[in-house]
Design a protein around this motif. Structure first.
Motif, mmCIF file in Angstrom:
data_model
loop_
_atom_site.group_PDB
_atom_site.id
_atom_site.type_symbol
_atom_site.label_atom_id
_atom_site.label_comp_id
_atom_site.label_asym_id
_atom_site.label_seq_id
_atom_site.Cartn_x
_atom_site.Cartn_y
_atom_site.Cartn_z
ATOM 1 N N VAL A 119 -12.250 3.614 2.500
ATOM 2 C CA VAL A 119 -11.796 2.793 1.377
ATOM 3 C C VAL A 119 -10.848 3.611 0.503
ATOM 4 N N PHE A 120 -11.123 4.893 0.349
ATOM 5 C CA PHE A 120 -10.333 5.744 -0.529
ATOM 6 C C PHE A 120 -9.176 6.448 0.174
ATOM 7 N N THR A 121 -9.327 6.747 1.456
ATOM 8 C CA THR A 121 -8.252 7.444 2.165
ATOM 9 C C THR A 121 -7.226 6.487 2.750
ATOM 10 N N GLY A 122 -7.618 5.254 3.000
ATOM 11 C CA GLY A 122 -6.734 4.320 3.684
ATOM 12 C C GLY A 122 -6.751 4.575 5.173
ATOM 13 N N SER A 123 -5.797 3.974 5.870
ATOM 14 C CA SER A 123 -5.829 4.016 7.340
ATOM 15 C C SER A 123 -5.285 5.293 7.944
ATOM 16 N N GLY A 124 -4.556 6.096 7.169
ATOM 17 C CA GLY A 124 -3.959 7.294 7.742
ATOM 18 C C GLY A 124 -2.840 6.909 8.697
ATOM 19 N N ALA A 125 -2.535 7.798 9.609
ATOM 20 C CA ALA A 125 -1.482 7.533 10.598
ATOM 21 C C ALA A 125 -2.035 6.654 11.717
ATOM 22 N N LEU A 126 -1.163 6.152 12.524
ATOM 23 C CA LEU A 126 -1.517 5.416 13.738
ATOM 24 C C LEU A 126 -2.167 4.068 13.472
ATOM 25 N N GLY A 127 -1.962 3.500 12.302
ATOM 26 C CA GLY A 127 -2.558 2.212 11.980
ATOM 27 C C GLY A 127 -1.508 1.140 11.761
ATOM 28 N N LEU A 128 -1.925 -0.108 11.916
ATOM 29 C CA LEU A 128 -1.004 -1.217 11.701
ATOM 30 C C LEU A 128 -0.607 -1.352 10.239
ATOM 31 N N ASP A 129 -1.474 -0.938 9.300
ATOM 32 C CA ASP A 129 -1.116 -0.966 7.878
ATOM 33 C C ASP A 129 0.171 -0.189 7.631
ATOM 34 N N ALA A 130 0.251 1.017 8.188
ATOM 35 C CA ALA A 130 1.431 1.866 7.988
ATOM 36 C C ALA A 130 2.656 1.251 8.666
ATOM 37 N N LEU A 131 2.463 0.658 9.829
ATOM 38 C CA LEU A 131 3.575 0.018 10.544
ATOM 39 C C LEU A 131 4.147 -1.132 9.718
ATOM 40 N N PHE A 132 3.277 -1.996 9.198
ATOM 41 C CA PHE A 132 3.737 -3.128 8.392
ATOM 42 C C PHE A 132 4.349 -2.665 7.078
ATOM 43 N N ALA A 133 3.816 -1.595 6.498
ATOM 44 C CA ALA A 133 4.383 -1.068 5.250
ATOM 45 C C ALA A 133 5.798 -0.551 5.492
ATOM 46 N N ARG A 134 6.018 0.156 6.601
ATOM 47 C CA ARG A 134 7.360 0.655 6.930
ATOM 48 C C ARG A 134 8.325 -0.492 7.198
ATOM 49 N N ARG A 135 7.839 -1.515 7.911
ATOM 50 C CA ARG A 135 8.687 -2.664 8.227
ATOM 51 C C ARG A 135 9.077 -3.398 6.937
ATOM 52 N N GLY A 136 8.127 -3.589 6.033
ATOM 53 C CA GLY A 136 8.416 -4.249 4.763
ATOM 54 C C GLY A 136 9.357 -3.439 3.904
ATOM 55 N N GLU A 137 9.188 -2.128 3.940
ATOM 56 C CA GLU A 137 10.069 -1.234 3.178
ATOM 57 C C GLU A 137 11.500 -1.306 3.718
ATOM 58 N N ALA A 138 11.646 -1.333 5.024
ATOM 59 C CA ALA A 138 12.974 -1.399 5.634
ATOM 60 C C ALA A 138 13.647 -2.730 5.318
ATOM 61 N N GLU A 139 12.875 -3.801 5.254
ATOM 62 C CA GLU A 139 13.442 -5.104 4.921
ATOM 63 C C GLU A 139 13.874 -5.189 3.464
ATOM 64 N N ARG A 140 13.169 -4.497 2.589
ATOM 65 C CA ARG A 140 13.509 -4.525 1.160
ATOM 66 C C ARG A 140 14.698 -3.641 0.831
#
Length: 155
Positions: A119-140
């Motif tokens: 809950v406190f560390t988040g997903s770290g590397a290799l997770g879909l959360d990070a993939l979607f965050a990068r994709r959203g960042e690139a779109e913005r």
């Protein structure tokens, strides 16, 4: 050496998340579908649908474990899953004896705290959360740069 370990930290958290989620998912699958030995002590048996609290706990284990393993909505899924394990420990195991070694609640306690950590560390590397965050960042990014070019600069 500390710097090297710090750079590897997201990958270690990601691997920890994957293994924890997979093991949690396996507990749910065993209880719901009778695979991997089945529900505890049943040798391939399942928990009857709708039985409180076991069936609901197994659904949380299956879905929450899958989400945590994939790194999708990790913090929320881990919070719900951790809470379910805390409930399991205090309602099922703790009344039998004070310590986890006495009451058979080691797995519930470990899952509770491992998931709570996520809950406190988040997903770290290799997770879909990070993939979607990068994709959203690139779109913005293109939008932000286009807005800057269109806005007049005050002279």
């Amino acid at each position: 050496m500390t710097e090297r370990l710090n750079t590897a930290q997201p990958y270690a958290i990601g691997l920890f998340r994957i293994v924890t989620g997979l093991l949690f998912l396996c507990h749910g699958a065993a209880s719901l579908f009778g695979v991997l030995g089945g529900a505890a002590g049943t040798d391939g048996g399942t928990i009857s649908a709708g039985t409180w609290p076991g069936w609901y706990a197994a659904v949380i284990q299956l879905i929450g474990g899958g989400l945590v393993m994939l790194g999708l909505g990790t913090r929320g899924a881990a919070l719900v899953a951790s809470g379910s394990m805390a409930y399991a420990y205090f309602s099922v195991h703790q009344p039998v004896g004070l310590w986890p070694m006495m009451n058979g609640g080691e797995a519930a306690a470990m899952f509770c705290w491992a998931l709570f950590l996520l809950v406190f560390t988040g997903s770290g590397a290799l997770g879909l959360d990070a993939l979607f965050a990068r994709r959203g960042e690139a779109e913005r990014r293109p939008e932000a740069s286009a807005e800057r070019q269109e806005s007049p600069v005050a002279a």
